[in-house]
Design an enzyme around this catalytic site. Structure first.
Site, mmCIF file in Angstrom:
data_model
loop_
_atom_site.group_PDB
_atom_site.id
_atom_site.type_symbol
_atom_site.label_atom_id
_atom_site.label_comp_id
_atom_site.label_asym_id
_atom_site.label_seq_id
_atom_site.Cartn_x
_atom_site.Cartn_y
_atom_site.Cartn_z
ATOM 1 N N GLU A 49 -12.406 6.073 6.298
ATOM 2 C CA GLU A 49 -11.260 6.497 7.315
ATOM 3 C C GLU A 49 -11.026 7.755 6.933
ATOM 4 O OE1 GLU A 49 -8.927 2.955 8.988
ATOM 5 O OE2 GLU A 49 -8.583 2.959 6.935
ATOM 6 N N ARG A 59 -3.648 4.961 21.103
ATOM 7 C CA ARG A 59 -3.952 3.524 20.648
ATOM 8 C C ARG A 59 -2.649 2.947 20.072
ATOM 9 N NH1 ARG A 59 -4.551 3.479 15.381
ATOM 10 N NH2 ARG A 59 -5.034 1.104 15.188
ATOM 11 N N SER A 114 0.784 -1.142 0.108
ATOM 12 C CA SER A 114 -0.155 0.120 -0.052
ATOM 13 C C SER A 114 0.909 1.349 -0.022
ATOM 14 C CB SER A 114 -0.923 -0.023 1.154
ATOM 15 O OG SER A 114 -1.829 1.100 1.371
ATOM 16 N N ARG A 155 0.049 5.424 18.688
ATOM 17 C CA ARG A 155 -0.173 6.817 17.944
ATOM 18 C C ARG A 155 -1.168 7.757 18.762
ATOM 19 N NH1 ARG A 155 0.842 5.326 12.849
ATOM 20 N NH2 ARG A 155 0.108 3.464 11.685
ATOM 21 N N ASP A 176 -1.413 1.278 -3.848
ATOM 22 C CA ASP A 176 -2.272 0.248 -4.270
ATOM 23 C C ASP A 176 -3.551 0.621 -4.637
ATOM 24 O OD1 ASP A 176 -2.999 0.466 -1.685
ATOM 25 O OD2 ASP A 176 -3.202 -1.692 -1.280
ATOM 26 N N SER A 197 -0.625 1.293 17.272
ATOM 27 C CA SER A 197 -0.901 0.881 15.747
ATOM 28 C C SER A 197 -0.911 -0.685 15.515
ATOM 29 C CB SER A 197 0.380 1.463 14.896
ATOM 30 O OG SER A 197 0.523 0.946 13.722
ATOM 31 N N GLY A 198 -1.690 -0.909 14.535
ATOM 32 C CA GLY A 198 -1.813 -2.331 14.416
ATOM 33 C C GLY A 198 -1.058 -2.723 13.214
HETATM 34 P P1 NG1 Z 1 -2.691 1.500 12.243
HETATM 35 O O1 NG1 Z 1 -1.218 1.539 11.852
HETATM 36 O O2 NG1 Z 1 -3.382 0.505 13.094
HETATM 37 O O3 NG1 Z 1 -3.073 2.992 12.972
HETATM 38 C C1 NG1 Z 1 -3.244 2.278 9.585
HETATM 39 C C2 NG1 Z 1 -4.130 3.364 9.520
HETATM 40 C C3 NG1 Z 1 -5.674 2.789 9.526
HETATM 41 C C4 NG1 Z 1 -5.778 1.701 8.481
HETATM 42 C C5 NG1 Z 1 -4.530 0.764 8.494
HETATM 43 C C6 NG1 Z 1 -4.322 -0.302 7.257
HETATM 44 C C7 NG1 Z 1 -4.233 5.717 10.442
HETATM 45 C C8 NG1 Z 1 -4.197 6.330 11.749
HETATM 46 N N1 NG1 Z 1 -4.038 4.421 10.676
HETATM 47 O O4 NG1 Z 1 -3.410 1.506 10.964
HETATM 48 O O5 NG1 Z 1 -6.697 3.826 9.266
HETATM 49 O O6 NG1 Z 1 -5.605 2.148 7.037
HETATM 50 O O7 NG1 Z 1 -3.239 1.520 8.536
HETATM 51 O O8 NG1 Z 1 -3.563 0.047 6.445
HETATM 52 O O9 NG1 Z 1 -4.158 6.140 9.520
HETATM 53 ZN ZN ZN Z 2 -3.424 1.145 0.189
#
Ligand code: NG1
Ligand code: ZN
Length: 549
Positions: free
Chosen positions: A377, A502, A67, A511, A285, A504-505
């Site tokens: 989002e 929170r 991405s 973040r 992407d 990040s995932g």
């Molecule tokens: P994380 O890294 O969990 O904040 C980010 C984006 C999400 C989502 C995912 C998947 C922000 C703040 N966070 O997640 O909205 O798009 O990547 O690509 O933009």
């Molecule tokens: Zn993307």
């Protein structure tokens, strides 16, 4: 029938797992440096086969992309038969397979999955796969194909294409010859479906001035180019950042993530964008979209996912009313905590708004609960879902006036122009252009729907982000204990202040988001909360986030 152990073993030995790495199937699938992904992608090939067998031979999608991430990263995601994200319970199976340390443990993990999930191995397995333009893509595709070979999977290579086109293909393949065909299962089918509906929607409207697209030097380039040919004069496209071969430039200083996080114009567009002209950025992407324009003084104005949601939702609500279906069709919005407070206020005065945790799967599922669910989002990823019953209603409703009939036709064409499987920058772009044409809006009028509260997003590197636990759609911390009340105390000092923290995932960071009525206050609040987070986790004082303190 049992697993073809010998074939699996021979091929798995060619794709050994690097000993020191742990992989996690997260909100964006697996994502890390491309050079570390060989074994993961091979195993995803196996998992896609099992998933297809489990679903009675339905076609599963596999997309190799990272991405908006830097060019050296890569990643992989599975797509379920209706073009949606992989069912959440299978994320753990993906993670288990990816982390099996040896070929033997890999085979025993596969065996366990087959028996615990009661997979009938005699069923066929079908997969369609694609990749973006990243340099590591070609060799990762070869690893994936070895995975397919190991399980004798019938695999179709969709080549180099965008994430949303791959999602489209998955749904189109699986709905072929059903009562609800999604479209022809080719890239041309996608182009025809979207451009055909777009042309009907803008027929009779004044000519649309050219739109500049920043393609992030990624895979969106070729898709946008192709779409431009289908659109012809109905929407003239001017493409920039279209170099997909020079090393190091993908998403670099351009693209939707750059625009959103830097809140500024990609420098490469400076010489091309005239005041007032609309422009948009895709990500690497092409599933995220950010619009922007320069005002007469040359100031940059960003129209992000929240602005898109506001524009589109209000338009759909009006069409539903004009079609006389207000009582029958409920339109709702889904956002995350990152949605700008200005947008939430604007939208909640007009329709139901729900806030869910970050991650497209949460948004998508919540949007399915409305008759028409709009989800975006703030970063520009989103789409609109029309429930199956709503689509039938729209197709069969008998309008009683010419005005109702027109509105109904528009709604039916919107169903076609929108890629309902997943956020799709090109489809969303057409949707935005339709609304702007119908409303006679330029970027300026669109921007003035509501005023964004100044905001700031910062990352804090901590020793262990897993200790951060949230509740209330990630808007409040429950762990570490006591930290939330300290944040609350700070937030109270700022006019229209809001802040949340929170983990990040997708990155190894925590973040911090903050907004307030004026820019300096939003910045200050963000850095003060970041400081609290840092102190809480016992970080090195020398590296404490210090800007504005
Ligand atoms: P994380 O890294 O969990 O904040 C980010 C984006 C999400 C989502 C995912 C998947 C922000 C703040 N966070 O997640 O909205 O798009 O990547 O690509 O933009
Ligand atoms: Zn993307």
């Amino acid at each position: 029938m049992s697993l073809p152990i010998d074939t699996i073993r021979a091929l798995a030995n060619e794709h050994p797992k690097p000993g020191h790495l742990h992989f996690q199937y997260g909100t964006a699938g697996f994502r890390t440096l491309g050079v570390n992904l060989d074994s993961v992608i091979f195993r995803v090939g196996l998992l896609a086969g099992l998933r297809s067998k489990k679903l009675d031979g339905k076609t599963i999608g596999v997309m190799i992309t990272a991405s908006h991430n830097p060019e050296d990263d890569n990643g992989v995601k599975l797509v379920d038969p209706r073009g949606e994200m992989l069912e959440a319970s299978w994320e753990a199976h993906a993670t288990a397979l990816a982390n099996a340390t040896t070929t033997d443990t890999l085979i025993s993990t596969l065996d366990q999955l087959v028996s615990s999930l009661r997979i009938d191995l005699s069923k066929p397995a079908k997969v369609v796969y694609a990749r973006d333009t990243r340099p590591s893509g070609a060799s990762l595709v070869a690893s994936l194909e070895d995975g397919f070979r190991a399980l004798n999977i019938e695999a179709r290579n969709a080549g180099i294409t965008t994430t949303p086109i791959l999602h489209y293909l998955v749904r189109a393949i699986n709905t072929k010859e059903t009562k609800e065909p999604y479209g022809d299962d080719t890239e041309e089918g996608y182009m025809q479906k979207l451009s055909g509906a777009f042309k009907k929607l803008v027929a009779g409207k004044p000519a649309i001035p050219p739109l500049i697209i920043d393609c992030a030097n990624g895979v969106g380039t070729q898709a946008a180019r192709e779409l431009g040919q289908y659109l012809g004069s109905s929407l003239p496209l001017v493409l920039h950042n279209t170099d997909t071969t020079s090393p190091g430039i993908l998403n670099h200083g351009c693209g939707a993530d750059f625009v959103k996080t830097q809140q500024k114009l990609p420098p490469s567009l400076a010489a091309h964008l005239r005041p007032g002209q609309r422009a948009c950025s895709l990500d690497g992407d092409a599933d995220r979209l950010m619009y922007f324009y320069l005002d007469d003084r040359g100031h940059f104005h960003m129209l992000d996912g929240d602005k898109i949601a506001a524009l589109v939702a209000a338009f759909i609500v009006d069409l539903v009313k004009s079609a006389g279906l207000e009582e029958d069709i409920r339109v709702g919005i889904v956002q995350t905590a990152y949605a700008n407070g200005g947008s939430t206020k604007y939208l909640s005065e007009r329709l139901p708004v729900r806030c869910v945790p970050t991650g497209v799967k949460h948004l998508h599922h919540a949007a399915e609960h409305y008759n028409i669910g709009v989800y975006f989002e703030a970063n520009g990823h989103g789409t609109v879902l029309f429930s199956p019953e709503t689509q039938v209603k729209l197709a069969e409703h008998q309008p009683s006036t010419p005005a109702q009939s027109t509105a109904l036709t528009h709604l039916n064409n919107l169903v076609q122009v929108i890629n309902q499987t997943v956020g799709d920058a090109l489809s969303d772009m057409l949707l935005v252009e339709v609304v702007l044409a119908h409303r006679s809006y330029s970027g300026i009028e669109w921007d003035s729907l509501y005023v964004d509260l100044p905001n700031r997003l910062v990352k804090v590197v901590v020793p262990d982000r897993a200790i951060f636990k949230t509740e209330d759609a990630e808007r409040r911390l429950v762990n570490p204990p006591g930290l939330q009340s300290k944040i609350d105390d700070l937030v109270r000092k700022y006019e229209s202040g809001r802040s949340f923290v929170r983990p990040s995932g997708t990155e190894d960071v925590v973040r911090v988001y903050a907004e307030a009525r004026v820019r300096a206050q939003a910045d200050e609040l963000a850095f003060r909360v970041a400081g609290l987070v840092y102190d809480e986790t016992g970080g090195d004082p020398a590296q404490r986030p210090s800007e504005f303190l």
